[in-house]
Design an enzyme around this catalytic site. Structure first.
Site, PDB file in Angstrom:
ATOM      1  CB  ALA A  40      -0.937   0.012   1.207  1.00  0.00           C
ATOM      2  N   GLY A  75       5.305   2.968   0.227  1.00  0.00           N
ATOM      3  CA  GLY A  75       6.739   2.709   0.205  1.00  0.00           C
ATOM      4  C   GLY A  75       7.191   1.876  -0.974  1.00  0.00           C
ATOM      5  N   GLY A 111       6.734  -1.274  -1.575  1.00  0.00           N
ATOM      6  CA  GLY A 111       5.691  -2.152  -2.098  1.00  0.00           C
ATOM      7  C   GLY A 111       4.830  -1.483  -3.145  1.00  0.00           C
ATOM      8  CG  ASP A 131      -0.390  -2.538   3.469  1.00  0.00           C
ATOM      9  OD1 ASP A 131       0.700  -2.347   2.904  1.00  0.00           O
ATOM     10  OD2 ASP A 131      -0.628  -2.158   4.631  1.00  0.00           O
ATOM     11  CB  VAL A 168       1.286 -10.889   6.225  1.00  0.00           C
ATOM     12  CG1 VAL A 168       0.942 -10.067   5.003  1.00  0.00           C
ATOM     13  CG2 VAL A 168       2.196 -10.118   7.182  1.00  0.00           C
ATOM     14  CG  ASN A 196       7.301  -5.177   0.136  1.00  0.00           C
ATOM     15  OD1 ASN A 196       8.480  -4.852   0.093  1.00  0.00           O
ATOM     16  ND2 ASN A 196       6.346  -4.342   0.551  1.00  0.00           N
ATOM     17  CE1 TYR A 225      13.828  -5.266   8.980  1.00  0.00           C
ATOM     18  CE2 TYR A 225      16.150  -4.842   8.585  1.00  0.00           C
ATOM     19  CZ  TYR A 225      14.846  -4.864   8.137  1.00  0.00           C
ATOM     20  OH  TYR A 225      14.558  -4.479   6.847  1.00  0.00           O
ATOM     21  CE  LYS A 258      13.591  -7.751   6.286  1.00  0.00           C
ATOM     22  NZ  LYS A 258      12.373  -8.064   5.499  1.00  0.00           N
ATOM     23  CB  THR A 300      10.536   3.426   3.259  1.00  0.00           C
ATOM     24  OG1 THR A 300      11.368   2.701   4.178  1.00  0.00           O
ATOM     25  CG2 THR A 300      10.882   3.028   1.842  1.00  0.00           C
TER      26      THR A 300
END
Length: 675
Positions: A16, A18, A20, A39, A68, A94, A154, A158, A191
């Site tokens: 929705a 940024g 994405g 989103d 999600v 994403n 974080y 990743k 972002t």
């Protein structure tokens, strides 16, 4: 592996705003027929589809409010794509957050949802399920390829995405499903996630938010549009399983992640080859009948051969810990998952190396009692204690740490060993990542100098599958990549200076444990013959007993550096050298030459350039020596020696320009040149 975007349908989570949102824009510019944006933010989502439908045509984009982390909501987005457009071709997982302050949610979104989105993509697009195949792109980060002190959890999430994708992006899944997997690692992008990063640091660590903001601020920035353009390259040109980086506003590039065997600090590849030969003959028997007998034989042959041929030091099995070299002397340790297997043998090795006491935590109460009795019989009364503990439950973890500290007045060593490999992949993520993070945080709280402690050691148990992909257990592999990224970040200078706690990771190879014995049952459901492939893939690796990992931990306590990653495999222990992420980037083509074809080799290349450029050969060198300019051509042709450097027809091709007729008229000594 080319792919045409025109006429395709895509689904984008976190689409929705940024990065994405810019993915949708760029895909539609390149001929995408329709897009579903999933989103949680309904206002942004509705605004996004209104803008897209105005710019690219009615009914090009639809929106569905989606959390999600909820399976039914995520699957509803896939169903919407099929019901609205009749098909689905591209999935971009994403959705992600950077928020170590709420790290449980961070893991749920960045790990669980990506794994779930990948499996749903296979369900709705895979040829094995009646689909046409397609492309799945999972969004990681450059922090999936390096550590960063400001956001260690974080970073772990990743790393998980990179490990997951490298395992899914193998021939087995592509041949079965027709789906190409690719990983996008954006650099620092303008972002809200990045601009507000300082607010989201792990709590309880002074100035960590400032450290995070400074670390991110030191990296090159880029607009979201640069990442979106890179996505088009990844989808249309990327190979299955490839990992790409987009950063600093530069064109996207594919990274070459080193093979695990190249990471060892001391070059002893011969050992790996020796053990591999042994394992081919004995691992199949080990996994199917008697692992212990096969392991003992393979290990003994390996040690004998390595000592004779490579002149290694005394084998670990024969190491004698003298009083002044016992790294665990008088220490109090806590080991999760300590009831059996690797955890039990780490506890045994700690007591053998002089530990005052070891507290074992596990959910297997009967096994815990039995393990504690064996250790006390061997080393003396009350040297080992146990506390039932589910590592995924905060209150139970807090209890075992508190009880240990109160019983002995201190805590010196924490070994986060608890881990599983099961078909219930969400349980695998929860135990292997959430439990390990919780154990690390509590270790800092009870041992850290900033909390009144005396410092200490934290050993996080990963796996060699945290350094290489394994198609038969992609989620398990992803969790072990998580451990590597998280451990290296917690092992940064910031945390050590603050707490005096040293953090390291050990990566056991194929070890005689329940995980290995039941590997066939730990594979993802619904995939044909994956259970048999799991046993076969593990059988190709050299085996060892769990006691070897225990000895490796002692080696680490004695010799290990903060933030280091060690491998315990085939009865030997070695430290890995994790290369800097910048080394993953391929060198410029031809040493900087050839940006345009017509200008290629315009200037004479140095010997170094010729080594880099494979296309640079003797013909190119001669063409550079002769100018296309007619005057220069006349000068060159005045000397027979120049003309005679090559012979026959090859010489004629080198010396004469394309304007041969004109050259004949201008050069009176034409016949001489022809000789």
């Amino acid at each position: 592996m080319s792919y045409d975007i025109k006429g395709k349908i895509a689904l984008i989570t976190g689409g929705a705003a940024g990065i994405g949102y810019t993915y949708s824009v760029e895909l539609l510019k390149n001929g995408l027929a329709g897009v579903v944006i999933a989103d949680l933010n309904a206002d942004n989502g509705n605004q996004a589809i209104n803008t897209l439908n105005t710019e690219f045509g009615a009914n090009k984009a639809v929106f569905i409010k989606t959390d999600v982390t909820k399976f039914d909501q995520l699957e509803a987005a896939f169903k919407l794509a099929i019901s609205t457009f009749g098909t689905l071709d591209i999935v971009i997982n994403n959705a992600g957050i950077m928020n170590d302050a709420h790290w449980e949610l961070e893991i749920a979104i960045n790990c669980n949802a990506v794994a779930q989105g990948s499996l749903l993509g296979i369900k709705y697009m895979g040829k094995n399920n009646g689909g046409k195949g397609g492309v799945i792109v999972n969004i990681a980060s450059i922090l999936g390829l390096q550590e960063l002190a400001g956001c260690p959890i974080y970073v772990g999430t990743k790393h998980f995405v990179v490990g997951l994708d490298r395992s899914f992006g193998t021939p087995y899944y592509y041949n079965l499903t027709g789906i190409k997997f690719g990983t996008m690692c954006p650099g620092v992008t303008d972002t809200p996630l990045i601009s507000e990063a300082g607010k989201f640091a792990l709590q309880g660590y002074p100035d960590l938010g400032r450290v995070l903001a400074e670390e991110l601020g030191s990296l090159p920035k880029q607009p979201p549009e640069n990442v979106a353009k890179g996505l088009i390259t990844l989808i249309t040109k990327g190979e299955n399983g490839s990992v790409w980086v987009s950063e600093g506003g530069e064109p996207i590039y594919e990274v070459a992640i080193p093979e695990r065997q190249t990471l060892r600090k001391n070059n002893a590849d011969i050992k790996f080859k020796i053990v591999n030969v042994i394992s081919k003959n004995f691992c199949e028997m080990a996994l199917s009948t008697n692992f212990r007998r096969a392991n003992e034989f393979a290990a003994s042959v390996y040690r004998c051969f390595s000592n004779a041929a490579v002149c290694t030091s005394t084998p670990l099995l024969k190491r004698d810990y003298s009083e002044n070299t016992k790294p665990a002397q008088c220490k109090v340790a806590l080991v999760t998952g300590g009831a059996r297997g690797i955890g039990y043998h780490i506890s045994d090795s700690l007591l053998e190396a002089g530990a005052k006491a070891v507290v074992l935590g596990d959910i297997l109460v009967d096994d815990l009692e039995e393990a504690t009795c064996r250790l006390n019989e061997k080393y003396g009364e009350n040297r080992a204690l146990f506390q039932p503990c589910d590592v995924t439950k905060k209150e139970e973890m807090e209890k075992i740490f508190k009880c240990t500290a109160e019983k002995f007045g201190k805590l010196d060593i924490v070994v986060n060993n608890a881990g599983v490999a099961e078909s219930e992949w969400d349980k695998v993520i929860n135990i292997n990542t959430t439990g390990l993070v919780l154990g690390t945080i509590l270790g800092f709280q009870h041992m850290g100098a900033h909390k009144g402690g005396r410092g200490g050691y934290i050993i996080n148990v990963s796996s060699i599958l945290g350094l290489q992909p394994l198609f038969s257990m992609p989620v398990y592999s992803g969790t072990k990549w998580f451990v590597i990224g998280f451990t290296k970040s917690m092992g940064s200078e910031y945390f050590h200076n603050l707490s005096k706690v040293k953090v390291m990771a050990v990566c056991p190879g194929v070890t005689d444990t329940e995980i290995i014995k039941n590997a066939g049952k730990a594979t993802l459901p619904t995939f044909d013959k994956l259970d048999k492939e799991a046993a076969k893939s593990l059988a190709s690796l050299p085996p060892q007993g769990p006691e070897e990992v225990g000895r490796s931990v002692i080696e680490m306590l004695r010799d290990g550096e903060n933030g280091s990653v060690w491998v315990s495999e085939a009865c030997e222990t070695y430290k890995t050298v994790m290369p800097d992420r910048s080394t993953f980037k391929p060198p410029p083509p031809c040493g900087g030459h050839g940006k345009k074809k017509k200008d290629k080799h315009k200037k004479k290349a140095s010997p170094e350039d010729r080594k880099v450029c494979k296309n640079y050969d003797s013909k190119d060198q001669e063409k550079k020596a002769h100018s296309k300019n007619e005057d220069q051509c006349k000068k060159d042709h005045k000397h027979d020696d120049t003309c005679k450097k090559d012979d026959g027809k090859h010489q004629e091709k080198k010396v004469h320009s394309k304007d041969e007729d004109k050259c004949k008229k201008d050069h009176k000594h034409n016949e001489k040149c022809k000789t």
